[in-house]
Write a protein that holds these residues in place. Sequence first.
Motif, PDB file in Angstrom:
ATOM      1  N   ALA A 260       0.825  -1.205   0.000  1.00 29.20           N
ATOM      2  CA  ALA A 260       0.000   0.000   0.000  1.00 29.20           C
ATOM      3  C   ALA A 260       0.857   1.252   0.000  1.00 29.20           C
ATOM      4  CB  ALA A 260      -0.916  -0.015   1.231  1.00 29.20           C
ATOM      5  N   GLU A 263       2.312   1.874  -3.465  1.00 35.66           N
ATOM      6  CA  GLU A 263       1.264   2.435  -4.323  1.00 35.66           C
ATOM      7  C   GLU A 263       1.114   3.933  -4.059  1.00 35.66           C
ATOM      8  OE1 GLU A 263      -0.561   1.299  -6.696  1.00 35.66           O
ATOM      9  OE2 GLU A 263      -0.555  -0.881  -6.610  1.00 35.66           O
ATOM     10  N   SER A 264       1.127   4.307  -2.776  1.00 39.40           N
ATOM     11  CA  SER A 264       0.994   5.720  -2.418  1.00 39.40           C
ATOM     12  C   SER A 264       2.161   6.544  -2.956  1.00 39.40           C
ATOM     13  CB  SER A 264       0.909   5.851  -0.891  1.00 39.40           C
ATOM     14  OG  SER A 264       0.869   7.201  -0.502  1.00 39.40           O
ATOM     15  N   ALA A 266       4.044   5.799  -5.510  1.00 43.42           N
ATOM     16  CA  ALA A 266       3.948   5.844  -6.962  1.00 43.42           C
ATOM     17  C   ALA A 266       3.022   6.974  -7.412  1.00 43.42           C
ATOM     18  CB  ALA A 266       3.448   4.499  -7.491  1.00 43.42           C
ATOM     19  N   GLU A 267       1.909   7.142  -6.703  1.00 40.66           N
ATOM     20  CA  GLU A 267       1.004   8.240  -7.041  1.00 40.66           C
ATOM     21  C   GLU A 267       1.664   9.589  -6.761  1.00 40.66           C
ATOM     22  OE1 GLU A 267      -1.907   8.214  -8.542  1.00 40.66           O
ATOM     23  OE2 GLU A 267      -1.632   6.058  -8.815  1.00 40.66           O
ATOM     24  N   VAL A 281       3.431  -0.657 -10.957  1.00 40.92           N
ATOM     25  CA  VAL A 281       3.644  -1.261  -9.639  1.00 40.92           C
ATOM     26  C   VAL A 281       3.275  -2.733  -9.729  1.00 40.92           C
ATOM     27  CG1 VAL A 281       3.011  -1.257  -7.209  1.00 40.92           C
ATOM     28  CG2 VAL A 281       3.169   0.903  -8.467  1.00 40.92           C
ATOM     29  N   PRO A 283       2.742  -5.846  -7.478  1.00 38.42           N
ATOM     30  CA  PRO A 283       2.604  -6.233  -6.069  1.00 38.42           C
ATOM     31  C   PRO A 283       3.155  -7.628  -5.803  1.00 38.42           C
ATOM     32  CG  PRO A 283       0.504  -6.410  -7.202  1.00 38.42           C
ATOM     33  CD  PRO A 283       1.458  -5.805  -8.197  1.00 38.42           C
TER      34      PRO A 283
END
Length: 566
Positions: A260, A263-264, A266-267, A281, A283
């Motif tokens: 998670a 992902e954050s 990457a944004e 990404v 996982p």
Amino acid sequence: MDNRVLILAPRGRDASVIAQTLRDRTIHVCTDVADLEARVAEGAGAVIVTEEALGGQTLAGFATWLRDQPPWSDLPIIVLAAQRVGPRPAPAQQTLADLGNIVIFERPISAETLQRGVGSALRARGRQYVAREHLEERRQFAATLEQRIEERTADLARANLRLVREIEERERMQAVLVQSQKMEAVGQLTGGVAHDFNNLLTIIRSSVDFLRRDDIAASRRLRYVDAISQTVDRAAKLTAQLLAFARRQALVPVEFDVGAQVESVAELVRPLVGSRIEIEVQPAAIPCFTKADVSQFETALINLAVNGRDAMQGEGKLTFRIEAVVDVPSVRGHAGSTGDFVAITVSDCGCGIPAEQLPSIFEPFYTTKEVGKGTGLGLSQVFGFAKQSGGEITVLSETGKGTAFRLYLPRTSGRRTARIEPVVELARTTLPRAGLRVLVVEDNDAVGRFAVEMLADLGHSPTRAANAEEAFAYLGADANGFDAVFSDVMMPGIDGLTMARILRDRFRTLPVLLTSGYSHVVAQEGTHGFELLQKPYSVGALAERLEQVVQNSLSGASHWAKSATS
């Protein structure tokens, strides 16, 4: 003169025999020790002495000259010794020790052996002369360095002064430069952050406009209220990410979901790397958790992403891959580790790193970028973070094909993962206990009035003070009947955290609830044990947290009373 072979053989025909053997060399036969000392001062490549010349104190002056040689010099000496069965007398042994760089040949010795020994000594001496030349070049370079620096611009002079200070205080300045590098990245993110915040504000503004209409249906009103609440949560999350990235919060290791968090990040880096770089990404097959400093984790990934962007010159594909692994390979001379790890690989398809530069890329101040394009501290921050977290960082790179950095962190069970505070339903706004006298300390008039109204709607009796001095006046010497204090941290004069510590010393059982959107004091020092309600907060969150600090205070007072009477 520097390649001369000096010969000291005071007895018999030794000197003439040695000279004849070395007739293809530049030689000088010394008549006595004084002549040797004079000739060696003029320059010599090697010295040959017979053991008979070592008796008594005749070579004391020569030994002194050898001891006082410049750092680059270590004059080779060949000693022609007579064959003996027992050890040498102590004076002779001491004399040999004083001569330093010696080689002993026992006589009789062949001409070839002597010639080879002298040749080796002269070659060693030649290397010393090369070292002398290098040292002289460095000395001359240092002597002219100041003059050349003075000829440069004032900016370069100031930069050189900063460099000298960095060398003298390397540890302190490294932390400052890491922070500077992070803030530079924050500046590059400003455009993307402004875009996101304007989108959030658009939702809030539009929802408020519709809520002002008299003819809006109840269902639509509730939908707009929910939209405002969710948008505020998103804005608060974005603000928290930026503060953590800039290392402006109290930083502590917490257990978190790596997938998670990646992902954050990457944004977060999408506006930083540009629209021409695709971000993917990948996982892990299973959930992966680790315990580390989230801010430094994000900073490490952003540093790697920025390096990838630069290597691809703004166009290509950046990949974040997460894997659960059971070992860390041996790297940089350190043994590998076996255990549960999570590996985060950040790879690009850029220009790659030359093989000869790979051993140095994690060194502080080392950079492969152009002058002015980087401080050389990005990868050293990643390396330090990995090591401090009990992990490792490796790199695979091929020129023209790209680079892959792999960050290893210890993998945990995820049972103590940092809790994300849920959004409190608006319906849950009733405290189990009502009618508390609450002193609200807030210097901002609008926020202060709103906090007073919320507490009044919750059934309490709030009183507002504009600063810590007014709060002390309201509380007096005995807390004046107040049940709790709700205070902002950032205030002029005495800040809220300092005020709370003073109140804890004066009134042991008076609960204090702090609130802040950002405070450098809390970021640097922590909360010192006080509860902190982050802004923006909901009515339900305020109600629950106020009840919590009151209950904790009552429990603490009861325990203190029992301890005092026992």
